[in-house]
Design an enzyme around this catalytic site. Structure first.
Site, PDB file in Angstrom:
ATOM      1  N   GLU A   9       0.782  -1.239   0.000  1.00  0.00           N
ATOM      2  CA  GLU A   9       0.000   0.000   0.000  1.00  0.00           C
ATOM      3  C   GLU A   9       0.812   1.288   0.000  1.00  0.00           C
ATOM      4  OE1 GLU A   9      -2.425   0.477   3.461  1.00  0.00           O
ATOM      5  OE2 GLU A   9      -0.763   0.282   4.842  1.00  0.00           O
ATOM      6  N   HIS A  60      -6.483   2.639   3.337  1.00  0.00           N
ATOM      7  CA  HIS A  60      -6.140   3.110   4.687  1.00  0.00           C
ATOM      8  C   HIS A  60      -7.157   4.161   5.147  1.00  0.00           C
ATOM      9  CE1 HIS A  60      -2.491   2.301   7.179  1.00  0.00           C
ATOM     10  NE2 HIS A  60      -3.097   3.193   7.943  1.00  0.00           N
TER      11      HIS A  60
END
Length: 342
Positions: free
Chosen positions: A274, A306
């Site tokens: 990520e 996130h």
């Protein structure tokens, strides 16, 4: 106290500017640039920097910051994986974080991911937009009466236990330090798995849980705790959710588990790959063989970037705790409890 705020998004500027009126001794300059060794020199003349979970606060960055007189690193997040803490200590730098800004927000998002992935809500929404009202391939399972396995029952995990109990689920907790109050007083955990020789018996949870949600800390022992072996011990068709840390899960093992049908649905707010993607607009790029693209190819996987913490209440708390720590450093007073990393 002069702070350079790295990686600024519009919501960061709004939430911090709103709170700044109560901190007359603190001045913040905002930059959209993220903190890396290349951008660290921008902090020349500042007392502190403020960074987020996707910053690069490794040894080189910290050494550059220290060379320019920066003495304080304010992480506006709970995790501090991005910081080389030992180097910060050696340099005499203070590092703070926001220990808990909205456990309920994260727990709610975790359940949202579970529901969306399980019932294929994301797929149904797309179909209806295209005037396709067919239900084929959208079948899920009823959570009421099923077993939830919550790995890590701190403030976030405990909040999810309460949600799962509200859904009528049987809740199993797994934690090296079980919270007995969740059993005896709140009655939102039905049992904890055993601890043998200082190790949690996760295998028992894997074998029984219909829904597994991760809320554990990331350390050497928990790194890739979800792997081929642990996935093989889970129930067929298990619903799996991770809103904790990406590296708790071996992404390739999870992909194999999805392809094999062992993982019936997955909701991921964090994943190993990520960092290059978090809060970035990459719509015009071809991600190629990336893990992200592979996860997105599965109809039973829901991914967010996130985002679990992202509520107005959480942003306000992040701003207040970060500014409280900046002010405490400037005045030589006590920091916010549990917020000091080093």
């Amino acid at each position: 106290m002069k702070i350079l705020f790295y990686g600024t998004a519009s919501y960061d500027k709004d939430s911090f500017t709103k709170e700044l009126k109560d901190y007359p001794d603190v001045k913040i300059d905002f930059t959209e640039t993220n903190l890396t060794p290349m951008t660290a020199p921008l902090a020349r003349g500042y007392d502190a920097v403020c960074a987020f979970v996707n910053a690069d606060c490794g040894a080189m960055t910290l050494e550059i910051l220290s060379g320019f007189g920066v003495k304080l690193v304010l992480m506006r997040c709970a995790g501090f994986d991005a910081v080389n803490v030992e180097v910060a200590k050696d340099l005499g730098m203070k590092v703070t974080r926001v220990p808990a800004y909205s456990p309920e927000a994260i727990a709610e998002h975790a359940m949202g991911l579970a529901l969306c992935a399980n019932r294929r809500i994301h797929k149904g929404y797309i179909r209806v937009r295209e005037n396709n009202f067919d239900l084929t391939g959208l079948v899920g399972v009823t959570l009421h009466g099923k077993t939830a396995g919550i790995i890590g029952t701190g403030r976030i995990g405990a909040a999810l236990c309460r949600i799962c109990k509200g859904f009528g689920m049987y809740v199993i907790g797994a934690d090296l330090y079980p919270n007995q109050k969740l059993i005896d007083e709140e009655h939102v955990v039905d049992e904890y798995v055993d601890i043998k020789d200082g190790k949690v018996d996760y295998d028992s949870l894997y074998a029984r849980a219909d829904l597994i949600s991760l809320h554990a800390f990331l350390n050497e022992e928990s790194y890739h705790m979800i792997n081929d072996d642990s996935i093989s011990k889970m129930k067929d068709g298990v619903i799996f959710v991770n809103t904790a840390r990406g590296a708790l899960v071996d992404s390739n093992a999870l992909i194999r588990g999805i392809r094999a049908g062992k993982i019936g649905a997955a909701g991921l707010d964090v994943y190993e790959e990520e960092n290059a993607n978090v809060y970035q607009d990459r719509e015009d790029e071809i991600l190629g063989s990336s893990i992200t693209a592979r996860f997105c190819s599965f109809p039973n996987v829901v991914m967010t970037s996130h985002q679990a913490f992202f509520t107005k209440e959480a942003l306000g708390e992040i701003a207040r705790v970060t500014l409280d720590n900046a002010q405490a450093f400037a005045h030589g007073t006590d920091f916010v409890p549990r917020s000091v990393v080093c």
